[in-house]
Enzyme design. Structure first.
Site, PDB file in Angstrom:
ATOM      1  N   ASP A   1      44.130  40.640  37.362  1.00 29.67           N
ATOM      2  CA  ASP A   1      45.733  41.396  37.162  1.00 29.67           C
ATOM      3  C   ASP A   1      46.068  41.418  38.454  1.00 29.67           C
ATOM      4  O   ASP A   1      44.949  42.278  39.192  1.00 29.67           O
ATOM      5  CB  ASP A   1      45.969  41.839  35.815  1.00 29.67           C
ATOM      6  CG  ASP A   1      47.083  42.526  35.830  1.00 29.67           C
ATOM      7  OD1 ASP A   1      48.044  41.617  35.358  1.00 29.67           O
ATOM      8  OD2 ASP A   1      47.767  43.320  36.219  1.00 29.67           O
TER       9      ASP A   1
ATOM     10  N   ASP B   1      49.658  43.164  39.563  1.00 32.18           N
ATOM     11  CA  ASP B   1      50.779  44.161  39.523  1.00 32.18           C
ATOM     12  C   ASP B   1      50.331  46.013  38.688  1.00 32.18           C
ATOM     13  O   ASP B   1      49.416  45.425  37.510  1.00 32.18           O
ATOM     14  CB  ASP B   1      52.275  43.912  38.887  1.00 32.18           C
ATOM     15  CG  ASP B   1      52.828  43.189  40.049  1.00 32.18           C
ATOM     16  OD1 ASP B   1      52.862  43.214  41.066  1.00 32.18           O
ATOM     17  OD2 ASP B   1      53.522  42.164  39.245  1.00 32.18           O
TER      18      ASP B   1
END
Length: 355
Positions: free
Chosen positions: A107, A109
């Site tokens: 991922d 963010d």
């Protein structure tokens, strides 16, 4: 169809030292009719039970979790591991199989990037635009209202994913419409990133460099804004040809103004659906059945769905806030949970033992 951008990660490194809450002293336990046992005590909720040793054999002579001990994970206060035996086996298998069998699914963010730095909250890909002076004031006002409304729903531990999904679609759709109204230029994105306080987790460059050197594929999956994400990776010089980005990308007109988004919407809870798994991405990685998955949300757990015949999938979760509320759910979903860890030390330590 979802749009993906390909490239590679170069850089890397991150800090380590986090594990089962606190030191683990031993205490002698004797049950009626049974031989003596040793209980390994944990001060946190991550105690995975106790291990019995034959009377007379000191635990030092029977190292139970050699690999985890070598990594320093058995004494790191910020690390939580629910099933020590399983994680020991996973990490040992990854190490013995080597880089040729490995891929990362990550991922973006607040996983690749820091959550805070020197007392300030760092910008995620959305936050870079939300806080930019290059955006009109009405955008910031409306974006903050939407954040206040929908973010509590995203992280609500009492709601199921199915219950959250309609709200996430509402949120992302409204933000996308708002961005289109702002007539954002493609040229302005680089300046937005440069002016922001977005930062990669400490040690990310070392990690990326090693993965690039070893030709390890990295899939960066993001429900944020891909154009800004790519600018951040370029800004920190970690966007190399072994990295593939799957995210929400802008659509521009001939003047370079944002007029929409390409492909289907990717939100927090559909990263495991059509976005990449309907393509041939994983098919091209034949033989790379070992996966290290990194995420900061329970929605990230399924990102590796689609890997053909996975042998070992080690899921590492960054728990950035609301620790008491969400710790149990994170420990049930991730193999290793790192509490407020702003580094890549644990990941780097695992990669180092693979050499």
């Amino acid at each position: 169809m979802i749009v993906s951008r390909g490239v590679v990660f170069r850089a890397g490194g991150r800090q380590l030292s986090r594990v089962l809450g606190g030191a683990r002293p031993t205490e002698q336990i004797t049950e009626p009719g049974k031989s003596s046992a040793i209980r390994l005590k944990s001060s946190g909720p991550s105690d995975s039970g106790f291990c019995q040793f034959t009377a007379g054999i000191m635990p030092e002579t029977v190292p139970m979790y050699q690999t985890l001990e070598k990594l320093g994970l058995l004494n790191a206060a910020h690390v939580r591991i629910k099933d020590l035996a399983r994680v020991e086996e996973l990490v040992s298998s990854l190490a013995s199989s080597g880089f040729s069998k490995l891929q990362l699914v990550v991922d973006y963010d607040f996983t690749l990037t820091r959550v805070h730095y020197e007392g300030q909250r760092c910008h995620c890909s959305w936050g870079i635009m939300d806080n930019s002076s290059l955006m009109p004031s009405f955008y910031r006002e409306e974006a903050n209202k939407l954040l206040a409304k929908y973010y509590p729903i995203e992280i609500d531990p009492k709601m199921s994913e199915e219950e959250k999904i309609p709200y996430m679609i509402e949120w992302y759709s409204q933000i996308h419409e708002l961005i289109i109204k702002c007539k954002v230029s493609q040229k302005s994105l680089e300046e937005m990133v440069t002016r922001s306080n977005a930062r990669l987790r400490d040690g990310t460059r070392d990690l990326c460099k090693k993965l690039h050197e070893k030709d390890v594929p990295v899939l960066v999956f993001s429900a944020g804004m891909g154009d800004i994400l790519e600018q951040v990776l370029r800004h920190f010089d970690v966007y190399t040809d072994n990295i593939k980005v799957v995210s929400n990308f802008f659509k521009y007109n001939e003047e370079g103004i944002v007029v929409g988004f390409e492909g289907d919407l990717i939100h927090m809870f559909n990263k495991n659906e059509n976005a990449i798994h309907s393509s041939d991405y994983f098919d091209k990685l034949t033989g790379r059945n070992n996966v290290i998955l990194l995420g900061d949300s329970l929605g990230d757990i399924k990102m590796a769905v689609g890997v053909p015949q996975p042998s070992n999938v080690l899921k590492i979760g960054f728990l950035n806030d609301k620790v008491e509320e969400r710790l149990e759910a994170y420990m049930n979903g991730f193999d290793i949970v790192l509490i407020d860890d702003q580094t890549m030390d644990v990941v780097n330590s695992i990669v180092r033992i693979m050499e």
